[in-house]
Enzyme design. Structure first.
Site, PDB file in Angstrom:
ATOM      1  N   ASP A  11      39.629  50.561  42.579  1.00 55.11           N
ATOM      2  CA  ASP A  11      39.812  49.180  42.118  1.00 55.11           C
ATOM      3  C   ASP A  11      41.230  49.003  41.583  1.00 55.11           C
ATOM      4  O   ASP A  11      41.446  48.826  40.380  1.00 55.11           O
ATOM      5  CB  ASP A  11      38.742  48.838  41.060  1.00 55.11           C
ATOM      6  CG  ASP A  11      37.345  48.798  41.666  1.00 55.11           C
ATOM      7  OD1 ASP A  11      37.212  48.350  42.827  1.00 55.11           O
ATOM      8  OD2 ASP A  11      36.394  49.222  41.004  1.00 55.11           O
ATOM      9  N   LYS A  33      36.354  53.924  48.058  1.00 61.19           N
ATOM     10  CA  LYS A  33      35.844  52.570  48.328  1.00 61.19           C
ATOM     11  C   LYS A  33      36.974  51.572  48.102  1.00 61.19           C
ATOM     12  O   LYS A  33      37.569  51.526  47.021  1.00 61.19           O
ATOM     13  CB  LYS A  33      34.678  52.237  47.399  1.00 61.19           C
ATOM     14  CG  LYS A  33      34.146  50.818  47.588  1.00 61.19           C
ATOM     15  CD  LYS A  33      32.877  50.566  46.787  1.00 61.19           C
ATOM     16  CE  LYS A  33      33.120  50.064  45.397  1.00 61.19           C
ATOM     17  NZ  LYS A  33      33.688  48.707  45.307  1.00 61.19           N
ATOM     18  N   ASP A  60      34.454  47.933  51.473  1.00 65.57           N
ATOM     19  CA  ASP A  60      33.425  47.155  50.763  1.00 65.57           C
ATOM     20  C   ASP A  60      33.809  45.671  50.785  1.00 65.57           C
ATOM     21  O   ASP A  60      34.229  45.113  49.778  1.00 65.57           O
ATOM     22  CB  ASP A  60      33.350  47.702  49.322  1.00 65.57           C
ATOM     23  CG  ASP A  60      32.378  46.950  48.437  1.00 65.57           C
ATOM     24  OD1 ASP A  60      31.460  46.295  48.969  1.00 65.57           O
ATOM     25  OD2 ASP A  60      32.545  47.019  47.206  1.00 65.57           O
ATOM     26  N   PHE A  63      30.506  41.441  54.210  1.00 62.35           N
ATOM     27  CA  PHE A  63      30.560  40.288  55.133  1.00 62.35           C
ATOM     28  C   PHE A  63      29.298  39.440  55.028  1.00 62.35           C
ATOM     29  O   PHE A  63      28.179  39.953  54.942  1.00 62.35           O
ATOM     30  CB  PHE A  63      30.710  40.761  56.582  1.00 62.35           C
ATOM     31  CG  PHE A  63      31.990  41.508  56.857  1.00 62.35           C
ATOM     32  CD1 PHE A  63      33.210  41.075  56.353  1.00 62.35           C
ATOM     33  CD2 PHE A  63      31.985  42.658  57.646  1.00 62.35           C
ATOM     34  CE1 PHE A  63      34.389  41.751  56.618  1.00 62.35           C
ATOM     35  CE2 PHE A  63      33.158  43.351  57.920  1.00 62.35           C
ATOM     36  CZ  PHE A  63      34.354  42.899  57.398  1.00 62.35           C
ATOM     37  N   PRO A  67      26.417  34.721  62.482  1.00 61.68           N
ATOM     38  CA  PRO A  67      26.314  36.013  63.179  1.00 61.68           C
ATOM     39  C   PRO A  67      27.537  36.366  64.028  1.00 61.68           C
ATOM     40  O   PRO A  67      28.012  37.509  63.991  1.00 61.68           O
ATOM     41  CB  PRO A  67      25.064  35.835  64.049  1.00 61.68           C
ATOM     42  CG  PRO A  67      24.217  34.861  63.285  1.00 61.68           C
ATOM     43  CD  PRO A  67      25.182  33.906  62.627  1.00 61.68           C
ATOM     44  N   THR A  69      30.696  35.526  63.728  1.00 62.35           N
ATOM     45  CA  THR A  69      31.856  35.890  62.908  1.00 62.35           C
ATOM     46  C   THR A  69      31.668  37.270  62.293  1.00 62.35           C
ATOM     47  O   THR A  69      32.597  38.096  62.268  1.00 62.35           O
ATOM     48  CB  THR A  69      32.065  34.820  61.809  1.00 62.35           C
ATOM     49  OG1 THR A  69      32.238  33.570  62.449  1.00 62.35           O
ATOM     50  CG2 THR A  69      33.257  35.117  60.938  1.00 62.35           C
ATOM     51  N   THR A 117      23.922  42.645  41.615  1.00 61.03           N
ATOM     52  CA  THR A 117      23.338  42.953  40.304  1.00 61.03           C
ATOM     53  C   THR A 117      23.800  41.953  39.244  1.00 61.03           C
ATOM     54  O   THR A 117      23.257  41.913  38.146  1.00 61.03           O
ATOM     55  CB  THR A 117      23.689  44.389  39.856  1.00 61.03           C
ATOM     56  OG1 THR A 117      25.063  44.620  40.130  1.00 61.03           O
ATOM     57  CG2 THR A 117      22.860  45.411  40.575  1.00 61.03           C
ATOM     58  N   GLN A 187      29.395  47.985  32.461  1.00 65.87           N
ATOM     59  CA  GLN A 187      28.138  48.263  33.165  1.00 65.87           C
ATOM     60  C   GLN A 187      26.989  48.248  32.156  1.00 65.87           C
ATOM     61  O   GLN A 187      27.114  48.795  31.063  1.00 65.87           O
ATOM     62  CB  GLN A 187      28.194  49.631  33.869  1.00 65.87           C
ATOM     63  CG  GLN A 187      29.244  49.742  34.961  1.00 65.87           C
ATOM     64  CD  GLN A 187      28.815  49.100  36.271  1.00 65.87           C
ATOM     65  OE1 GLN A 187      27.828  48.364  36.328  1.00 65.87           O
ATOM     66  NE2 GLN A 187      29.568  49.340  37.328  1.00 65.87           N
ATOM     67  N   GLY A 207      33.861  54.613  39.574  1.00 66.60           N
ATOM     68  CA  GLY A 207      35.218  54.102  39.394  1.00 66.60           C
ATOM     69  C   GLY A 207      35.864  54.675  38.162  1.00 66.60           C
ATOM     70  O   GLY A 207      36.333  55.820  38.146  1.00 66.60           O
ATOM     71  N   ARG A 208      35.851  53.890  37.083  1.00 67.18           N
ATOM     72  CA  ARG A 208      36.635  54.218  35.890  1.00 67.18           C
ATOM     73  C   ARG A 208      36.431  55.602  35.284  1.00 67.18           C
ATOM     74  O   ARG A 208      37.428  56.191  34.823  1.00 67.18           O
ATOM     75  CB  ARG A 208      36.435  53.104  34.844  1.00 67.18           C
ATOM     76  CG  ARG A 208      37.157  51.842  35.248  1.00 67.18           C
ATOM     77  CD  ARG A 208      36.629  50.617  34.556  1.00 67.18           C
ATOM     78  NE  ARG A 208      35.299  50.269  35.043  1.00 67.18           N
ATOM     79  CZ  ARG A 208      34.601  49.211  34.628  1.00 67.18           C
ATOM     80  NH1 ARG A 208      35.119  48.415  33.716  1.00 67.18           N
ATOM     81  NH2 ARG A 208      33.415  48.954  35.137  1.00 67.18           N
TER      82      ARG A 208
HETATM   83  O1  C5P Z   1      34.406  51.563  37.262  1.00 66.11           O
HETATM   84  P1  C5P Z   1      32.978  51.541  37.737  1.00 66.11           P
HETATM   85  O2  C5P Z   1      32.381  52.923  37.900  1.00 66.11           O
HETATM   86  O3  C5P Z   1      32.116  50.634  36.893  1.00 66.11           O
HETATM   87  O4  C5P Z   1      33.087  50.897  39.205  1.00 66.11           O
HETATM   88  C1  C5P Z   1      31.944  50.625  39.974  1.00 66.11           C
HETATM   89  C2  C5P Z   1      32.323  50.029  41.293  1.00 66.11           C
HETATM   90  O5  C5P Z   1      31.128  49.661  41.973  1.00 66.11           O
HETATM   91  C3  C5P Z   1      33.175  48.762  41.215  1.00 66.11           C
HETATM   92  O6  C5P Z   1      34.024  48.739  42.365  1.00 66.11           O
HETATM   93  C4  C5P Z   1      32.148  47.658  41.278  1.00 66.11           C
HETATM   94  O7  C5P Z   1      32.664  46.466  41.783  1.00 66.11           O
HETATM   95  C5  C5P Z   1      31.118  48.269  42.225  1.00 66.11           C
HETATM   96  N1  C5P Z   1      29.772  47.711  42.106  1.00 66.11           N
HETATM   97  C6  C5P Z   1      29.052  47.708  40.924  1.00 66.11           C
HETATM   98  N2  C5P Z   1      27.796  47.181  40.872  1.00 66.11           N
HETATM   99  C7  C5P Z   1      27.256  46.654  41.965  1.00 66.11           C
HETATM  100  C8  C5P Z   1      27.944  46.641  43.179  1.00 66.11           C
HETATM  101  C9  C5P Z   1      29.215  47.194  43.208  1.00 66.11           C
HETATM  102  O8  C5P Z   1      29.539  48.213  39.915  1.00 66.11           O
HETATM  103  N3  C5P Z   1      26.035  46.193  41.905  1.00 66.11           N
END
Ligand code: C5P
Length: 234
Positions: A11, A33, A60, A63, A67, A69, A117, A187, A207-208
């Site tokens: 990200d 990703k 990620d 889309f 259909p 496109t 989510t 989260q 991610g983080r």
């Molecule tokens: O930094 P972190 O571990 O929270 O990143 C999670 C990644 O997963 C981010 O790119 C976020 O947009 C993605 N994501 C999410 N929850 C979802 C779908 C995707 O956290 N339901």
């Protein structure tokens, strides 16, 4: 062939930031990703550059369109040679079938997003959906399976149920992963990497906890070891 279970969410805002981060990662331990933010800023060139460095890419872009496109977008993504792409299951059966037809099985994994989510019960009511979120998620996951897709992105809380519902040949990709000593950030519902795997996740989007670690490679190695450790039953 190695099949790392960790997908690092790249990200980042621009190419320099993304390359500086990936220089600290190991393609034998993770995939990457790339989402709408980075792809819109850098285009396919960065995807190609990272693939040349040995990383497999989950594009990620979620889309969701008519259909024809979506079919053509899937063909373009497959030509790039990425490992995985996704579409919204809410796009419906015809769109999912068009996406499936566009991508040769075995080449690029095609997965679906069920419910975002970020959508709670009142958001769902606003768009005319009155079932419980878990029921909608299950229905959309079955639709994705019936249309031949390879799996779904799901929250850690949905993994167990979905694995029971569709036990075989259907990948569950789970974000919201936090090692025991990591900040949860924004989260809400998190699980540890080990717990997510035990609940049935096939791939973990992290991610983080990795990208903001003092030593991203060390963290990646630590989490890989945590996932791979054999459970000892006494
Ligand atoms: O930094 P972190 O571990 O929270 O990143 C999670 C990644 O997963 C981010 O790119 C976020 O947009 C993605 N994501 C999410 N929850 C979802 C779908 C995707 O956290 N339901």
């Amino acid at each position: 062939m190695v099949d790392p279970r960790i997908i690092v969410a790249l990200d980042c805002q621009n190419e320099n930031e993304a390359l500086a981060l990936t220089a600290k990662l190991d393609p034998s331990l993770c995939r990457l990703k790339i989402g709408k933010e980075l792809f819109t800023a850098t285009g396919p060139q960065l995807v190609e550059k990272l693939m040349r460095l040995g990383f497999e890419i989950f594009l990620d872009l979620k889309f969701h369109d008519i259909p024809n496109t979506v079919k053509n977008a899937c063909i373009a993504a497959t030509r790039l040679g990425v490992w995985m792409i996704n579409v919204h299951a809410m796009g419906g059966k015809k769109m999912l079938l068009a996406a499936r037809k566009a991508i040769p099985i075995e080449k690029t994994r095609l997965i679906a997003v069920t419910l975002l989510t970020s959508m709670g019960p009142s958001d769902l009511n606003d768009i005319g959906l009155y079932e419980a979120p878990e029921e909608i998620v299950q229905r959309l996951a079955l639709l994705a399976r019936d249309c031949g897709l390879d799996g779904v992105v799901c929250s850690a809380l949905e993994t167990k149920q979905l694995k029971q519902l569709i036990p075989d040949n259907f990948y569950l990709i789970t974000p919201g992963i936090r090692p025991i000593d990591s900040a949860t950030n924004d989260q809400q519902r998190v699980t540890t990497p080990r717990q997510a795997i035990e609940n049935g996740s096939d791939y973990l989007v992290i991610g983080r906890p990795i990208t903001q670690a003092n030593d991203p490679l060390l963290m990646l190695q630590r989490l890989t070891a945590e996932i791979n450790i054999q459970k000892v039953t006494l």
